[in-house]
Design an enzyme around this catalytic site. Sequence first.
Site, PDB file in Angstrom:
ATOM      1  N   ARG A 132      -1.284  -1.641  -6.605  1.00  0.00           N
ATOM      2  CA  ARG A 132      -1.460  -2.836  -5.783  1.00  0.00           C
ATOM      3  C   ARG A 132      -2.442  -3.798  -6.453  1.00  0.00           C
ATOM      4  NH1 ARG A 132      -1.322  -4.791  -0.365  1.00  0.00           N
ATOM      5  NH2 ARG A 132      -3.318  -5.645   0.382  1.00  0.00           N
ATOM      6  N   TYR A 172      -9.745 -10.200  -7.361  1.00  0.00           N
ATOM      7  CA  TYR A 172      -8.833  -9.931  -8.469  1.00  0.00           C
ATOM      8  C   TYR A 172      -8.967 -10.948  -9.590  1.00  0.00           C
ATOM      9  CZ  TYR A 172      -6.702  -6.692  -5.214  1.00  0.00           C
ATOM     10  OH  TYR A 172      -6.489  -5.663  -4.329  1.00  0.00           O
ATOM     11  N   HIS A 222      -2.951   3.420  -5.440  1.00  0.00           N
ATOM     12  CA  HIS A 222      -3.427   2.124  -4.937  1.00  0.00           C
ATOM     13  C   HIS A 222      -3.744   1.167  -6.079  1.00  0.00           C
ATOM     14  CE1 HIS A 222      -4.783  -0.305  -1.564  1.00  0.00           C
ATOM     15  NE2 HIS A 222      -5.851  -0.651  -2.261  1.00  0.00           N
ATOM     16  N   HIS A 236      -3.837 -10.184   3.097  1.00  0.00           N
ATOM     17  CA  HIS A 236      -5.268 -10.344   3.310  1.00  0.00           C
ATOM     18  C   HIS A 236      -5.519 -11.432   4.354  1.00  0.00           C
ATOM     19  CE1 HIS A 236      -6.317  -8.634  -0.948  1.00  0.00           C
ATOM     20  NE2 HIS A 236      -6.074  -7.689  -0.052  1.00  0.00           N
ATOM     21  N   ARG A 280       0.852  -1.182   0.000  1.00  0.00           N
ATOM     22  CA  ARG A 280       0.000   0.000   0.000  1.00  0.00           C
ATOM     23  C   ARG A 280       0.890   1.235   0.000  1.00  0.00           C
ATOM     24  NH1 ARG A 280      -1.968  -3.735   3.671  1.00  0.00           N
ATOM     25  NH2 ARG A 280      -4.061  -4.546   3.230  1.00  0.00           N
ATOM     26  N   LYS A 287      -1.846  -2.889   7.379  1.00  0.00           N
ATOM     27  CA  LYS A 287      -3.246  -2.751   7.748  1.00  0.00           C
ATOM     28  C   LYS A 287      -3.622  -3.809   8.779  1.00  0.00           C
ATOM     29  CE  LYS A 287      -7.782  -2.046   5.634  1.00  0.00           C
ATOM     30  NZ  LYS A 287      -8.542  -2.017   4.354  1.00  0.00           N
TER      31      LYS A 287
END
Length: 346
Positions: free
Chosen positions: A296, A328, A293, A319, A162, A187
């Site tokens: 990514r 994706y 972003h 994730h 990120r 995150k």
Amino acid sequence: MLPVRLAENPARGAIRPRAFPRDLPPLQSGRLLGQLRERIRYLHYSLRTEEVYVYWCRAFIRFHGLRHPAEMGGPEVEAFLTALAVQRQVAPSTHSQALSALLFLYTKVLCQDLPWLREIGHPVKQRRLPVVLTREEVAAVFGGLRGEHLLLAQLLYGTGMRIAEGLQLRTKDVDFGNRAIVVRQGKGGKDRVVMLPTALLSPLREQLACARQIWADDCAAGCGGVELPHALERKYPRAGQSWNWFWVFPQRHHSSDPRSGVVRRHHLYDQTFQRAFKVAVNGAGITKPATPHTLRHCFATHLLQSGSDIRTVQELLGHADVATTMIYTHVLKLGGGAVRSPLDVL
């Protein structure tokens, strides 16, 4: 800051002190927004979250004529959120953000029970597909960037980091020997390891050489070093001045810390890079709403297109659930390997 105090209520007189939850200490500040900031910092929320929550709570108070939130409840909160959705036509994510700020104010600061919470309408989350550039479009964007902005864009695309993770990268977290980069406190506060692209070995060494010169100049001038996470500055007083903790992408000038007021070296501003990236996207003639972003998203999509395992991509992206990574795969359903259009067989 609004002149609203928790201990004062012109309409109902003094507000009786409320019992605080066992896991939260009493607040010290006398002003409401000061108490909000105090509680956010106690719970270790990010500076960005603090700014957003203060913004929405201030807007809520002004919307109701500077009335104290303790005088108000569910109807006032719902009226404010309705005005956001109907009059300002904000997105569902913005609606949820404002609601979260107000719930934090009432539950964590005012320590009030919320029997009316279930009556407030929550916005429905909408599934959005990420914007993804082709490899040719990514190369065209890179052609419009220069210097550290180009390197940062290549790093985001080459590792899937990120923008905040790339900007906050420290010199100690770049491992040339193992060709890996350690992402600290991503995150959710999680650490992970990503690959160090071979194509960036030389540019990264040059960037670190420039950063080391800036660090050496700061040391010679006796400047205040860089920010350290949590209480490390008290535990290791000289760590902030060490090369190990210095930024890979330092800002060219010193700035004042928004919380402590200490003047020291900050990392490259995200707004600076975002503006440069937008200029590069427009210069490449790309009409997609691409942002930093997006790199990514391109990283994940292009890895899946090249045959990488989705579990590996999930780990690289950090994730918690593979269902998040599955979004994706939407691009994989397009093009030569997808269902053929009936128009093409006429």
